[in-house]
Design an enzyme around this catalytic site. Structure first.
Site, PDB file in Angstrom:
ATOM      1  CE  LYS A 170     -58.238   2.451 -13.786  1.00  0.00           C
ATOM      2  NZ  LYS A 170     -59.656   2.121 -14.029  1.00  0.00           N
ATOM      3  CD  GLU A 245     -56.537  18.909 -12.599  1.00  0.00           C
ATOM      4  OE1 GLU A 245     -57.272  19.542 -11.823  1.00  0.00           O
ATOM      5  OE2 GLU A 245     -55.595  19.434 -13.196  1.00  0.00           O
ATOM      6  CB  CYS A 279     -64.467  17.878  -9.933  1.00  0.00           C
ATOM      7  SG  CYS A 279     -64.155  18.682 -11.492  1.00  0.00           S
ATOM      8  CD  GLU A 378     -66.062  15.522  -4.717  1.00  0.00           C
ATOM      9  OE1 GLU A 378     -65.278  14.577  -4.516  1.00  0.00           O
ATOM     10  OE2 GLU A 378     -66.003  16.249  -5.714  1.00  0.00           O
TER      11      GLU A 378
HETATM   12  P1  NDP Z   1     -61.981   7.452  -8.051  1.00  0.00           P
HETATM   13  O1  NDP Z   1     -60.868   8.146  -7.382  1.00  0.00           O
HETATM   14  O2  NDP Z   1     -62.665   6.370  -7.326  1.00  0.00           O
HETATM   15  O3  NDP Z   1     -61.497   6.803  -9.426  1.00  0.00           O
HETATM   16  C1  NDP Z   1     -60.873   7.530 -10.435  1.00  0.00           C
HETATM   17  C2  NDP Z   1     -60.026   6.601 -11.272  1.00  0.00           C
HETATM   18  O4  NDP Z   1     -58.969   6.091 -10.473  1.00  0.00           O
HETATM   19  C3  NDP Z   1     -60.791   5.393 -11.795  1.00  0.00           C
HETATM   20  O5  NDP Z   1     -60.299   5.059 -13.065  1.00  0.00           O
HETATM   21  C4  NDP Z   1     -60.431   4.332 -10.770  1.00  0.00           C
HETATM   22  O6  NDP Z   1     -60.557   3.024 -11.249  1.00  0.00           O
HETATM   23  C5  NDP Z   1     -58.983   4.664 -10.514  1.00  0.00           C
HETATM   24  N1  NDP Z   1     -58.461   4.166  -9.242  1.00  0.00           N
HETATM   25  C6  NDP Z   1     -59.132   3.786  -8.128  1.00  0.00           C
HETATM   26  N2  NDP Z   1     -58.263   3.394  -7.166  1.00  0.00           N
HETATM   27  C7  NDP Z   1     -57.030   3.518  -7.693  1.00  0.00           C
HETATM   28  C8  NDP Z   1     -55.709   3.280  -7.187  1.00  0.00           C
HETATM   29  N3  NDP Z   1     -55.495   2.839  -5.950  1.00  0.00           N
HETATM   30  N4  NDP Z   1     -54.656   3.512  -7.993  1.00  0.00           N
HETATM   31  C9  NDP Z   1     -54.844   3.988  -9.251  1.00  0.00           C
HETATM   32  N5  NDP Z   1     -56.063   4.227  -9.786  1.00  0.00           N
HETATM   33  C10 NDP Z   1     -57.139   4.004  -9.009  1.00  0.00           C
HETATM   34  O7  NDP Z   1     -62.985   8.587  -8.503  1.00  0.00           O
HETATM   35  P2  NDP Z   1     -64.368   8.403  -9.231  1.00  0.00           P
HETATM   36  O8  NDP Z   1     -64.192   7.637 -10.491  1.00  0.00           O
HETATM   37  O9  NDP Z   1     -65.349   7.917  -8.223  1.00  0.00           O
HETATM   38  O10 NDP Z   1     -64.688   9.910  -9.662  1.00  0.00           O
HETATM   39  C11 NDP Z   1     -65.247  10.825  -8.796  1.00  0.00           C
HETATM   40  C12 NDP Z   1     -64.183  11.711  -8.183  1.00  0.00           C
HETATM   41  O11 NDP Z   1     -63.438  12.360  -9.191  1.00  0.00           O
HETATM   42  C13 NDP Z   1     -64.804  12.833  -7.368  1.00  0.00           C
HETATM   43  O12 NDP Z   1     -64.122  12.988  -6.160  1.00  0.00           O
HETATM   44  C14 NDP Z   1     -64.589  14.060  -8.222  1.00  0.00           C
HETATM   45  O13 NDP Z   1     -64.535  15.264  -7.530  1.00  0.00           O
HETATM   46  C15 NDP Z   1     -63.305  13.748  -8.888  1.00  0.00           C
HETATM   47  N6  NDP Z   1     -63.174  14.516 -10.118  1.00  0.00           N
HETATM   48  C16 NDP Z   1     -62.288  15.546 -10.149  1.00  0.00           C
HETATM   49  C17 NDP Z   1     -62.181  16.350 -11.268  1.00  0.00           C
HETATM   50  C18 NDP Z   1     -61.176  17.449 -11.330  1.00  0.00           C
HETATM   51  O14 NDP Z   1     -60.833  17.840 -12.445  1.00  0.00           O
HETATM   52  N7  NDP Z   1     -60.672  17.974 -10.250  1.00  0.00           N
HETATM   53  C19 NDP Z   1     -63.017  16.133 -12.429  1.00  0.00           C
HETATM   54  C20 NDP Z   1     -63.929  15.021 -12.299  1.00  0.00           C
HETATM   55  C21 NDP Z   1     -63.977  14.249 -11.167  1.00  0.00           C
HETATM   56  P3  NDP Z   1     -61.942   2.193 -11.161  1.00  0.00           P
HETATM   57  O15 NDP Z   1     -63.013   3.148 -10.785  1.00  0.00           O
HETATM   58  O16 NDP Z   1     -62.064   1.695 -12.523  1.00  0.00           O
HETATM   59  O17 NDP Z   1     -61.752   1.132 -10.164  1.00  0.00           O
END
Ligand code: NDP
Length: 474
Positions: A170, A245, A279, A378
């Site tokens: 997803k 992650e 990240c 962040e």
């Molecule tokens: P989100 O946590 O908002 O979303 C990540 C994914 O999770 C998306 O596909 C989102 O869907 C989905 N999601 C949202 N809510 C839920 C839920 N309740 N249950 C299951 N899935 C859910 O992060 P962002 O997309 O905004 O990405 C940015 C974040 O990712 C930053 O905090 C960054 O630091 C972190 N990140 C970490 C990395 C690492 O390797 N440690 C690497 C890259 C980013 P949708 O958005 O489609 O609604």
């Protein structure tokens, strides 16, 4: 045309609400993607039922051949994939091209790991032969963010498939295209179609339904810490393993004996590349007192000289933020910092002449209180906070003053000090005299609220497997 979803290798129109994408460069419409309803999720799970059993019975060196083929196809479509990502999240074409190459390399790497993974014969403590073998979970959920789908999606798809699983990817609603394209390439490479599901859709509904579904045996998630915690709660209800992650607020530390020219390059690109949406962005900068003023002056010059603009132009160094919503988040953080006494030392505004896009200037903030939001949370944008420090001890306590523990940079010519500090900082990755030097061969992940588990590296395959002990009595 509405883009489909991928259910058990078949392209079908999802019955959820379609996603209308907006190009962050200028707000123009850039595609409609259909999404999966909860009914589509059930259909995907039913259609894929049992697929992992036959796939995992294929010998690893034969499974590896399919992954090499995916890598070839990614290389073939490299430019298309790079452009797809660029239009959806605004990353510069230069970075997207580099990530297309990494995407292919990730499939190759895990093909190699798959082929060479070994079990163990353990020393017997009675008359037996004991072995440890690796088995796939069966059906795994892969949930990814928007900042780098070319690498993030590949980093989950390649090892999960190599390990013998059926996958249910997803992607983020912001970047639904890359995951779908990679899913199609997996099918084209001859991987049994029933193994491959790419379900675009909303995280809080579809994402959490994937996590909670009884047939999903493991979830690997990359995204924000608050979402990671929700997923961990859902997973705990069914005692399911998760890999998380999550976010970071990583310290970059410059000692007075560092090579200042190199440190300036590493610090500035460590935060401002990818418009800060990384990240591991080095978003908290600590500079030793004696060199603070000189370092800051030179850093401001660098921040003000970046070429901001159309991500499709090869000379552009900084593209827009991925969404207008993300820019609003960044701006709110800056207001909160200045309300708390923070001072804008560079940037802080939308650049002139780029009013139609989600652009924001590389920003440096000083006079920061370590208890403030801007120090602790962040931002995920091109915003750097800078603080001076006197002694190592004070520095370590400041650097570790965070709920996060993802990465850290140390700049010094004193290797004993570098080692000491590296050991004292709570982080999953520490870079010494470099920053953001990432490799698929290195295990990656966070401590504290930056996550659970390690992706990548040889062990990255094991993330998608369970160990089984087999004991033969002799
Ligand atoms: P989100 O946590 O908002 O979303 C990540 C994914 O999770 C998306 O596909 C989102 O869907 C989905 N999601 C949202 N809510 C839920 C839920 N309740 N249950 C299951 N899935 C859910 O992060 P962002 O997309 O905004 O990405 C940015 C974040 O990712 C930053 O905090 C960054 O630091 C972190 N990140 C970490 C990395 C690492 O390797 N440690 C690497 C890259 C980013 P949708 O958005 O489609 O609604």
């Amino acid at each position: 045309m509405t883009e489909p979803i991928l259910i058990a290798g078949e392209l079908v129109e999802g019955s959820g609400e379609p996603i209308h994408l907006e190009n962050p460069k200028d707000g123009s419409a850039c595609g409609i993607y259909s999404t999966a309803s909860l009914g589509d999720l059930d259909r995907a799970l039913q259609s894929s039922n049992g697929a992992s059993d036959s796939w995992s019975n294929i010998f690893p060196h034969e499974r590896a051949r399919y992954l090499y083929k995916v890598a070839e196809l990614v290389d073939r479509d490299s430019e298309k994939l790079a452009n797809l990502q660029m239009h959806q999240n605004g990353k510069t074409i230069t970075e997207c091209r580099a990530q297309s190459k990494s995407c292919a390399a990730i499939f190759r790497y895990f093909a190699g790991v798959c082929e060479t993974q070994e079990g163990a014969v353990t020393t017997p403590r009675s008359n037996n032969i004991s072995m440890t073998i690796h088995e796939p979970y069966g059906l795994v959920g892969l949930i990814t963010p928007w900042n780098s789908p070319l690498t993030m999606d590949a980093q989950k798809l390649a090892p999960a498939i190599a390990a013998g699983n059926t996958v249910l990817l997803k992607p983020s609603e912001v970047t639904p295209g890359v995951g779908l394209a990679l899913g199609k390439l997996c099918v084209e490479a001859g991987i049994p179609p029933k193994l491959i599901n790419v379900l675009n859709g909303n995280g809080s509904q579809l994402g959490s339904a994937i996590v909670s579904h009884p047939d999903v045996a493991m979830v690997s998630f990359t995204g924000g810490t608050s979402t990671g915690k929700k997923i961990a709660h859902l997973a705990a209800e069914k005692l399911m393993p998760v890999a998380l992650e999550l976010g970071g607020k990583s310290p970059n530390i410059v000692f007075q004996d560092a090579n200042i020219d190199e440190a300036l390059i590493g610090v500035s690109s460590g935060i401002f590349s990818s418009t800060g949406q990384s990240c591991v962005a080095g978003s908290r900068l600590f500079v030793q007192e004696n060199i603070y003023e000189e370092f800051l002056d030179r850093l401001i010059n660098i921040a003000e000289s970046y070429k901001i603009g159309d991500p499709g132009c090869e000379s552009t160094e900084i593209g827009p933020l991925a969404t207008f919503r993300q820019r609003k988040i960044v701006e709110d953080y800056i207001y909160s910092a200045t309300d708390n006494g923070g001072k804008i030392l560079a940037g802080g505004s939308r650049p002139e002449g780029l009013e139609n896009g989600a652009f924001f200037e590389p920003t440096i903030l000083g006079d920061i209180d370590p208890r403030s939001k801007i120090f602790q949370e962040e931002v995920f944008g091109p915003v750097l906070i800078i603080l001076p420090f006197k002694e190592e001890e004070e520095l370590i306590s400041l650097a570790n003053n965070s709920v996060y523990g993802l990465a850290c940079g140390i700049w010094t010519n004193d290797m004993k000090k570098a080692w000491r500090v590296a050991k004292s900082i709570k982080a999953g990755t520490v870079w010494i005299n470099t920053y953001k030097l990432l490799s698929i061969a290195n295990p990656f992940g966070g401590t504290k609220e930056s996550g659970l588990g390690r992706e990548k590296g040889r062990e990255g395959l094991g993330l998608y497997q369970e160990q089984k002990t087999v004991v033969f009595s002799i």
